[in-house]
Design an enzyme around this catalytic site. Structure first.
Site, PDB file in Angstrom:
ATOM      1  N   GLY A  28       0.812  -1.217   0.000  1.00 32.92           N
ATOM      2  CA  GLY A  28       0.000   0.000   0.000  1.00 32.92           C
ATOM      3  C   GLY A  28       0.842   1.262   0.000  1.00 32.92           C
ATOM      4  O   GLY A  28       2.025   1.223  -0.329  1.00 32.92           O
ATOM      5  N   GLY A  33       5.373   4.059  -8.873  1.00 37.66           N
ATOM      6  CA  GLY A  33       6.038   2.781  -9.147  1.00 37.66           C
ATOM      7  C   GLY A  33       5.038   1.631  -9.125  1.00 37.66           C
ATOM      8  O   GLY A  33       4.996   0.799 -10.038  1.00 37.66           O
ATOM      9  N   HIS A  34       4.195   1.610  -8.084  1.00 41.38           N
ATOM     10  CA  HIS A  34       3.158   0.580  -8.009  1.00 41.38           C
ATOM     11  C   HIS A  34       2.209   0.684  -9.217  1.00 41.38           C
ATOM     12  O   HIS A  34       1.804  -0.306  -9.796  1.00 41.38           O
ATOM     13  CB  HIS A  34       2.313   0.751  -6.743  1.00 41.38           C
ATOM     14  CG  HIS A  34       3.071   0.606  -5.457  1.00 41.38           C
ATOM     15  ND1 HIS A  34       3.301   1.663  -4.614  1.00 41.38           N
ATOM     16  CD2 HIS A  34       3.637  -0.472  -4.860  1.00 41.38           C
ATOM     17  CE1 HIS A  34       3.961   1.233  -3.550  1.00 41.38           C
ATOM     18  NE2 HIS A  34       4.189  -0.048  -3.674  1.00 41.38           N
ATOM     19  N   GLN A 145      11.765  -4.090 -10.222  1.00 46.39           N
ATOM     20  CA  GLN A 145      13.221  -4.254 -10.249  1.00 46.39           C
ATOM     21  C   GLN A 145      13.874  -3.652  -9.007  1.00 46.39           C
ATOM     22  O   GLN A 145      14.913  -4.138  -8.555  1.00 46.39           O
ATOM     23  CB  GLN A 145      13.793  -3.558 -11.495  1.00 46.39           C
ATOM     24  CG  GLN A 145      15.322  -3.472 -11.488  1.00 46.39           C
ATOM     25  CD  GLN A 145      15.895  -2.664 -12.641  1.00 46.39           C
ATOM     26  OE1 GLN A 145      15.134  -2.022 -13.371  1.00 46.39           O
ATOM     27  NE2 GLN A 145      17.190  -2.685 -12.793  1.00 46.39           N
ATOM     28  N   GLN A 150      14.567  -9.372  -3.722  1.00 47.88           N
ATOM     29  CA  GLN A 150      13.230  -9.937  -3.468  1.00 47.88           C
ATOM     30  C   GLN A 150      12.738 -10.720  -4.688  1.00 47.88           C
ATOM     31  O   GLN A 150      12.138 -11.790  -4.552  1.00 47.88           O
ATOM     32  CB  GLN A 150      12.269  -8.794  -3.135  1.00 47.88           C
ATOM     33  CG  GLN A 150      10.820  -9.176  -3.060  1.00 47.88           C
ATOM     34  CD  GLN A 150       9.989  -8.065  -2.451  1.00 47.88           C
ATOM     35  OE1 GLN A 150       9.993  -7.852  -1.255  1.00 47.88           O
ATOM     36  NE2 GLN A 150       9.287  -7.330  -3.289  1.00 47.88           N
ATOM     37  N   LEU A 181      11.457   5.648  -6.641  1.00 42.25           N
ATOM     38  CA  LEU A 181      10.284   5.913  -5.809  1.00 42.25           C
ATOM     39  C   LEU A 181      10.162   4.834  -4.737  1.00 42.25           C
ATOM     40  O   LEU A 181      10.403   3.655  -5.002  1.00 42.25           O
ATOM     41  CB  LEU A 181       9.013   5.894  -6.659  1.00 42.25           C
ATOM     42  CG  LEU A 181       8.834   6.995  -7.685  1.00 42.25           C
ATOM     43  CD1 LEU A 181       7.419   6.946  -8.240  1.00 42.25           C
ATOM     44  CD2 LEU A 181       9.102   8.352  -7.096  1.00 42.25           C
TER      45      LEU A 181
HETATM   46  P1  AMP Z   1       5.970  -2.555  -1.685  1.00 37.07           P
HETATM   47  O1  AMP Z   1       4.612  -1.952  -1.585  1.00 37.07           O
HETATM   48  O2  AMP Z   1       7.076  -1.625  -1.316  1.00 37.07           O
HETATM   49  O3  AMP Z   1       6.061  -3.918  -1.037  1.00 37.07           O
HETATM   50  O4  AMP Z   1       6.190  -2.825  -3.236  1.00 37.07           O
HETATM   51  C1  AMP Z   1       5.281  -3.585  -3.991  1.00 37.07           C
HETATM   52  C2  AMP Z   1       5.889  -3.857  -5.344  1.00 37.07           C
HETATM   53  O5  AMP Z   1       6.137  -2.627  -6.011  1.00 37.07           O
HETATM   54  C3  AMP Z   1       7.225  -4.600  -5.264  1.00 37.07           C
HETATM   55  O6  AMP Z   1       7.292  -5.575  -6.299  1.00 37.07           O
HETATM   56  C4  AMP Z   1       8.226  -3.500  -5.483  1.00 37.07           C
HETATM   57  O7  AMP Z   1       9.437  -3.945  -6.044  1.00 37.07           O
HETATM   58  C5  AMP Z   1       7.476  -2.608  -6.453  1.00 37.07           C
HETATM   59  N1  AMP Z   1       8.032  -1.258  -6.421  1.00 37.07           N
HETATM   60  C6  AMP Z   1       8.251  -0.486  -5.333  1.00 37.07           C
HETATM   61  N2  AMP Z   1       8.836   0.674  -5.697  1.00 37.07           N
HETATM   62  C7  AMP Z   1       8.994   0.618  -7.035  1.00 37.07           C
HETATM   63  C8  AMP Z   1       9.549   1.511  -8.014  1.00 37.07           C
HETATM   64  N3  AMP Z   1      10.064   2.683  -7.673  1.00 37.07           N
HETATM   65  N4  AMP Z   1       9.546   1.123  -9.299  1.00 37.07           N
HETATM   66  C9  AMP Z   1       9.026  -0.080  -9.664  1.00 37.07           C
HETATM   67  N5  AMP Z   1       8.498  -0.962  -8.804  1.00 37.07           N
HETATM   68  C10 AMP Z   1       8.479  -0.621  -7.506  1.00 37.07           C
END
Ligand code: AMP
Length: 295
Positions: A28, A33-34, A145, A150, A181
């Protein structure tokens, strides 16, 4: 958009969705990025499911679980607007009922770099994603990426446990100044925020030099000096994308990975060094949705 809170209801609704189903797991506090992951999942699938779950299992005892940003209403409105079919947001009590004690441990890969800095972190990630994949049963899971290790951990878990899902890795979305981001960027002070893009500059400089065959030791020394105070290196290394083992010499493809501390915040980032065939070792090329849906 269906909003579901339990594994059983997630599975029941997910089974009614038009396939192929793309799935984007998140914690969330959604940012651009998300959004890029969701939009790509939409281009490549008939339906998209997203999960929002701040997973206590992947936070260390002194980490930011309690203060991690939670913006459920805003996130849900955005996902609805984007045309997401299913939002799965379970409660902690449903995910980890009394007596819960199973952990998915992928071994040594989960103990390097981020795993060393955050003991137990990747067990928590692998465990929750295994549960989410069981509930949603997607065709393809979309990962960023930015969290490169992960992606390696989850690919390992999926292969080892015979989970029938494809993985697509999407390129890192960045601010104009290069900073990747992240929901945690909001924690940075003005001074830390100003210095933060130097992490990406250091990694990009190293990747570019390695791509052009420059001496790895000289390259890494130069890259190390690019990081601006108050940021401090946690690690800077060149690894292979599957095992995250440090590589030496002029190995291509590879991944330049780095983590830096900015006060209480850790920033991570990476830049890939393409193989001789010019292919990016981590990011999945875009696929043709019409062809996928016909297949
Ligand atoms: P998180 O909410 O931080 O667990 O991220 C959820 C997904 O979004 C994960 O696969 C992250 O790698 C991806 N993610 C987070 N930040 C970015 C970003 N700046 N660019 C691309 N994917 C992202």
């Amino acid at each position: 958009m269906h909003v579901v809170r339990t594994p059983a209801s997630a599975r029941a609704i997910a089974r009614t969705l038009l396939r192929p189903v793309g799935f984007v797991p998140t914690m969330g506090a959604l940012h651009r990025g998300h959004r890029t992951l969701v939009e790509r999942a939409q281009r490549e699938n008939a339906s998209v499911a997203v999960s929002i779950f701040v997973n206590p299992l992947q936070f260390g005892p002194s980490e930011d679980y309690e203060r991690y940003p939670r913006e459920f209403e805003k996130d849900a409105a955005l996902l609805d607007e984007l045309g997401v079919a299913l939002l799965y947001s379970p409660s902690v009590e449903r995910m980890y009922a009394p007596g819960f004690s199973t952990r998915v441990n992928v071994g040594v890969l989960a103990e390097r770099f981020e795993g060393a800095a955050r003991p137990g972190h990747f067990d928590g990630v692998a465990t929750v994603v295994a549960k989410l994949l069981h509930a949603i049963e997607p065709t393809t899971m979309y990962l960023g990426q930015k969290d490169a290790q992960q992606t390696a951990v989850l690919r390992r878990m999926i292969a080892d446990l015979d989970v029938p899902v494809d993985v697509v890795v999407c390129p890192t979305t960045r601010e104009a100044d290069g900073l990747a981001l992240s929901s945690r960027n909001a924690y940075l002070s003005a001074e830390e925020r100003a210095a933060a893009p130097s992490l990406h500059r250091a990694l990009a400089l190293a990747a570019e030099a390695l791509l052009h065959g420059q001496d790895p030791d000289v390259t890494m020394t130069r890259a190390r000096s690019v990081l601006l105070p108050p940021l401090a290196w946690d690690y800077l290394s060149v690894v292979d994308v599957e095992r995250f083992e440090p590589v030496r010499g002029h190995t291509r493809p590879a991944l330049v990975i780095g983590a830096a501390r900015a006060g209480a915040v850790r920033l991570i980032d990476n830049v890939s060094v393409a193989g001789i065939d010019e292919r990016d070792p981590l990011v999945t090329p875009e696929r043709d949705r019409d062809r996928l849906i016909r297949a």
